[in-house]
Design an enzyme around this catalytic site. Structure first.
Site, mmCIF file in Angstrom:
data_model
loop_
_atom_site.group_PDB
_atom_site.id
_atom_site.type_symbol
_atom_site.label_atom_id
_atom_site.label_comp_id
_atom_site.label_asym_id
_atom_site.label_seq_id
_atom_site.Cartn_x
_atom_site.Cartn_y
_atom_site.Cartn_z
ATOM 1 N N LEU A 523 0.790 -1.285 -0.015
ATOM 2 C CA LEU A 523 0.032 -0.012 0.098
ATOM 3 C C LEU A 523 1.031 1.349 0.035
ATOM 4 O O LEU A 523 0.646 2.176 -0.540
ATOM 5 C CB LEU A 523 -0.953 0.271 1.150
ATOM 6 C CG LEU A 523 -1.994 -1.040 1.436
ATOM 7 C CD1 LEU A 523 -2.512 -1.225 2.712
ATOM 8 C CD2 LEU A 523 -2.668 -1.112 0.157
ATOM 9 N N GLY A 529 8.291 1.775 7.790
ATOM 10 C CA GLY A 529 8.519 0.425 6.664
ATOM 11 C C GLY A 529 7.299 0.410 5.964
ATOM 12 O O GLY A 529 6.615 1.310 6.165
ATOM 13 N N ASP A 642 3.719 13.634 15.834
ATOM 14 C CA ASP A 642 3.760 13.548 14.422
ATOM 15 C C ASP A 642 2.590 13.562 13.587
ATOM 16 O O ASP A 642 2.528 12.684 12.652
ATOM 17 C CB ASP A 642 4.584 12.167 14.156
ATOM 18 C CG ASP A 642 5.232 12.352 12.432
ATOM 19 O OD1 ASP A 642 5.529 13.196 12.096
ATOM 20 O OD2 ASP A 642 5.496 10.913 12.167
#
Length: 828
Positions: A523, A529, A642
């Site tokens: 995807l 990762g 984040d």
């Protein structure tokens, strides 16, 4: 009751009366019915409502988002988020071009018209005098003078179960009252899932169409769910009570205080959820099915599904073996197990004890009262068809009951919260486990000695392999201990139940789900990762996040995300399904988001046109609610650190879900800020006090939210876009336009349906408030939510955002990948 009726079935006088009422009501618009009842002279049309006497509930017409249909429904009147608890014409929607009318007919029935067609009616016996009243518990009651209450909306529930409502089954008539899910979150039509009671076995089920999907425990009189998520001064409890009467068995819920709003809802994906309203959002306290073993019959007959075991999840009961060894070896356990040796129905049969079990389905209560467990065993032993028994207190009233099973044992789980003892009938030769265990060890010893004699080299290789394997197991156990260290916290205890069950998947099952991490299933990739699409048994789609060996993030971020997200439950947070820690792999498995991340829509001109203003505002509100939950209403005070467009995922309904908690940090509830020497995050989204001095707090998350809000409204990426003059950041660019009175020019031109431009400008104002340089000038997320949701909220003028040292960029206005998370940033 039919879904559609012909007007000719009603008397001409009734038709004339309703037409007259419709004319009168239209002539009086705009009008909102202030009474709590429907009478022969008081009906409602579109934009009109009636309110219960205490103001808790409203009845009227509503139109779901992106729909051309209208429905008559009942909803909470005093909370900000529209929440429907009942729909009359869910199978017969009214097109928005037709005028709806809800009135009381001459024969004493409630009737719903769509134009000239009757689309719904109560269809009860006629009466000359009647009215309908909306009660303060949300029940609409039709009353006749002579017969009293003749119809209740609570007797025809939709997808929601509120206090005082009943889910029932009448043993004599066979009539059932079930909940049925919506088709999807925006479509009230009946879905494929329903929940109801089995009156003979004292259980309730979620069915997928006509097949069991989830099953409760064997009947318990009362469940008590204490709330560990929300801290009230005196606390509260929600109760589920079974009631057994001569002809009827029913389930009813209640709450210990009327000041708390709770509801059970069967959501479109088949989960039953217990939710509580907390200021601005519904918070999930409990839900099922959740873990793999919660799904009905996952392992097949005569098996045990292991909640706390990674692989194999399913094992045969002692005395049984796989029905199909080939299917069993590849992880297909649905065929279940069969007996090693057939029963003899004499003294050659014995009972094996299995402790801490969820009792199997299809139990039968022994009618004559047994005085002890031995009496219960004797009852089963006398009947050759009896395959198992249990002697337990399944009613919490101090009385133990004898339960027998006369067919295959299905849906049995170990390590259960309630933990009953189950006694399974097997042939006597298979009951001496110690003898079988010892003989196995003797055989292994002989083989080991023979192997040693044949080859010393083989022993050396074996020892070497043993130490390698031992080192790998020690490393794996270390990770398991880390997981177990927070598992007791991650399970949100709700009474004796568990709200969150962390599932440990085997690497084999992950490989099978992703096609061995096939490129076609990939995807995308982030700082952690690559992420793959996977499919679990039952066609359940998941997103599989695999730690890359090249990633700057490692075990610390992996464990941090695992610990945090396992404890968080909110509509606008991505849901963790489980993990895999095996060999050198570190993998997280999430619910699958078919629309991927927000940046894929926002910064791609070919897709941004699909983000109209209503969708964008819904996304803004959802992100704000999720962040507010993290800061204020979750059990942990969490600073995300984040927040950015690529870390906001979108489900099939474009509902935003905040993801990627690898860099998040937990605060004490009274802690204001913290400091770090290792600044992590993404360029452009970090607050200045964090990027320069390593200081982070709720207000640094607010800064990131402000940047993201401005990106959503303008359609511009925050940094590196030549689409903005002088290569400014989006906050600087928005500030210059704002100060020059050109706020409307900031709205993304790809949106052609901004019906309320002032709301878009207000969002820009809020975004600029969030990105102010002084952290104390920024609003809290509570204040942000109020400003966004309250049309009359006062919004102050923003101060200038911080100056940014710009990077050189050759990025054009065309679509490009979002910035990846940076593991370290040097202060300016």
């Amino acid at each position: 009751m039919a879904d559609t009726y012909n007007l000719k079935t009603y008397k001409p006088s009734m038709q004339w009366l309703c037409s007259l009422l419709l004319s009168i009501l239209f002539s009086m618009l705009p009008l909102t019915a202030s009474e709590n009842r429907i009478t022969i002279t008081n009906s409602i049309t579109r934009n009109q409502t009636i309110i219960s006497a205490g103001g808790n509930f409203a009845l009227g017409f509503f139109t779901p988002s992106n729909s051309n249909s209208s429905y008559l429904g009942i909803w909470y009147n005093t909370i900000s988020k529209p929440t429907i608890i009942w729909v009359a014409n869910r199978a017969s929607p009214i097109h928005k071009s037709l005028p709806p009318l809800f009135c009381l007919s001459e024969d004493g029935n409630l009737v719903l018209f769509g134009g000239k067609k009757v689309v719904w009616t109560t269809n009860v016996s006629a009466s000359n005098s009647a009215d309908a009243v909306l009660l303060d518990n949300g029940n609409l009651v039709l009353r006749h003078d002579k017969d009293g209450e003749v119809w209740h909306s609570f007797d025809q529930p939709t997808d929601t179960f509120v206090p005082e409502m009943k889910i029932s089954s009448n043993i004599r008539t066979g009539q059932e009252t079930r909940l049925t899910s919506w088709e999807n979150d925006e479509d009230p039509r009946p879905g494929i899932f329903s929940i109801g009671i089995d009156p003979y076995r004292h259980q309730f089920y979620v069915w997928k169409q006509d097949k069991p999907y989830w099953r409760s425990h064997v009947y318990a009189t009362t469940y008590s769910f204490a709330s560990p998520l929300i801290k009230y001064d005196k606390g509260f409890s929600t109760y589920l009570s079974f009631v057994v009467e001569e002809d009827e068995v029913y389930l009813v819920s209640s709450v210990s205080t009327n000041s708390v709003r709770t509801r059970f809802t069967l959501v479109p994906d088949g989960r039953i959820q217990l939710l509580v309203w907390v200021q601005t959002a519904w918070v999930v306290l409990w839900q099922a099915p959740l873990a793999t073993c919660d799904f009905y019959g996952y392992c097949g007959p005569f098996t045990i599904c292991h909640k706390n075991k990674s692989y194999p999840v399913c094992t045969c009961m002692t005395g049984f073996e796989p029905k199909s060894r080939n299917e069993w070896n590849v992880g297909n356990w649905t065929g279940g197990c069969v007996r090693n040796t057939e029963l003899r129905c004499d003294n050659g049969d014995r009972f094996l004890k299995f402790e801490g079990m969820k009792l199997p389905d299809h139990s039968v209560t022994v009618i004559n009262k047994t005085k002890s467990v031995s009496d219960c065993e004797l009852e089963c032993f006398r009947n050759c068809s009896c395959t198992a028994y249990a002697y337990e207190n399944v009613t919490y009233e101090g009385t133990k009951f004898c339960l027998n099973w006369f067919r295959e044992l299905v849906d049995t789980t170990d390590n259960d919260t309630l933990g009953y003892n189950l006694y399974v009938r097997v042939h006597n030769s298979k009951t001496d486990d110690s003898q079988e265990h010892n003989s196995t060890h003797i055989r292994k010893g002989v083989i080991a000695v023979a192997a040693a004699i044949v080859s010393i080299g083989f022993i050396i290789c074996s020892v070497f392999g043993y130490y390698l394997r031992r080192e790998r197991l020690i490393r794996k156990e270390r990770v398991k201990k880390e997981l177990l260290g927070f598992d007791s916290m991650s399970s949100t205890s709700v009474g004796s139940q568990s709200n969150t069950e962390l599932v440990s998947f085997s690497l084999r099952s992950v490989l099978a789900a992703t096609g061995s991490f096939s490129v076609k299933n990939k995807l995308g990739e982030g700082g952690f990762g690559p992420v793959y699409k996977g499919s679990l048994p039952g066609n359940r789609e998941v997103a599989v996040k695999r730690l890359s060996t090249r990633s700057s993030q490692g075990r610390e971020e992996f464990m941090n995300e695992l610990k945090l997200i396992a404890k968080l439950q909110h509509t606008n947070l991505v849901r963790l399904l489980g993990c895999c820690v095996e060999e050198d792999e570190q993998i997280l498995m999430y619910e699958y988001m078919p629309n991927r991340s927000l940046d894929k829509f926002l910064f791609d001109p070919s897709k941004s046109v699909n983000l109209d203003w209503s969708k964008r505002f819904k996304i803004i509100e959802g992100i704000a609610q999720g962040l507010l939950y993290l800061h204020k209403y979750s059990r942990l005070k969490v600073i995300h650190r984040d927040l950015k467009a690529s870390n906001v995922l979108l489900d099939q309904m474009m509902t935003p879900k905040i993801s990627d908690f690898g860099l998040a940090r937990i605060f004490e509830m009274n802690q204001i800020e913290d400091k770090t020497n290792r600044v992590v995050g993404t360029y452009g989204y970090m607050a200045p006090e964090y990027a320069l001095h390593g200081r982070y707090s709720e207000r640094s998350d607010v800064y990131s939210f402000g940047v993201l809000l401005l990106e959503i409204v303008t359609g511009k990426r925050n940094t590196g876009s030549d689409c903005m003059e002088d290569n400014l950041t989006v906050s600087e660019w928005a500030w210059e336009h704002w100060m020059n009175g050109r706020g409307l020019e900031l709205i993304d031109p790809s949106m052609t349906d901004v019906s309320n431009p002032l709301l878009a400008v207000k969002c820009i104002n809020v975004g600029l408030l969030c990105v102010q340089e002084n952290m104390n000038d920024r609003p809290t997320m509570s204040e942000v939510v109020v400003m966004l949701s309250n049309e009359t909220a006062t919004i102050s003028l923003p101060q200038k955002p911080p100056f940014t040292i710009h990077r050189s960029s050759n990025i054009s206005c065309r679509y490009s990948n979002n910035e990846v998370t940076m593991s370290h940033v040097d202060p300016r």
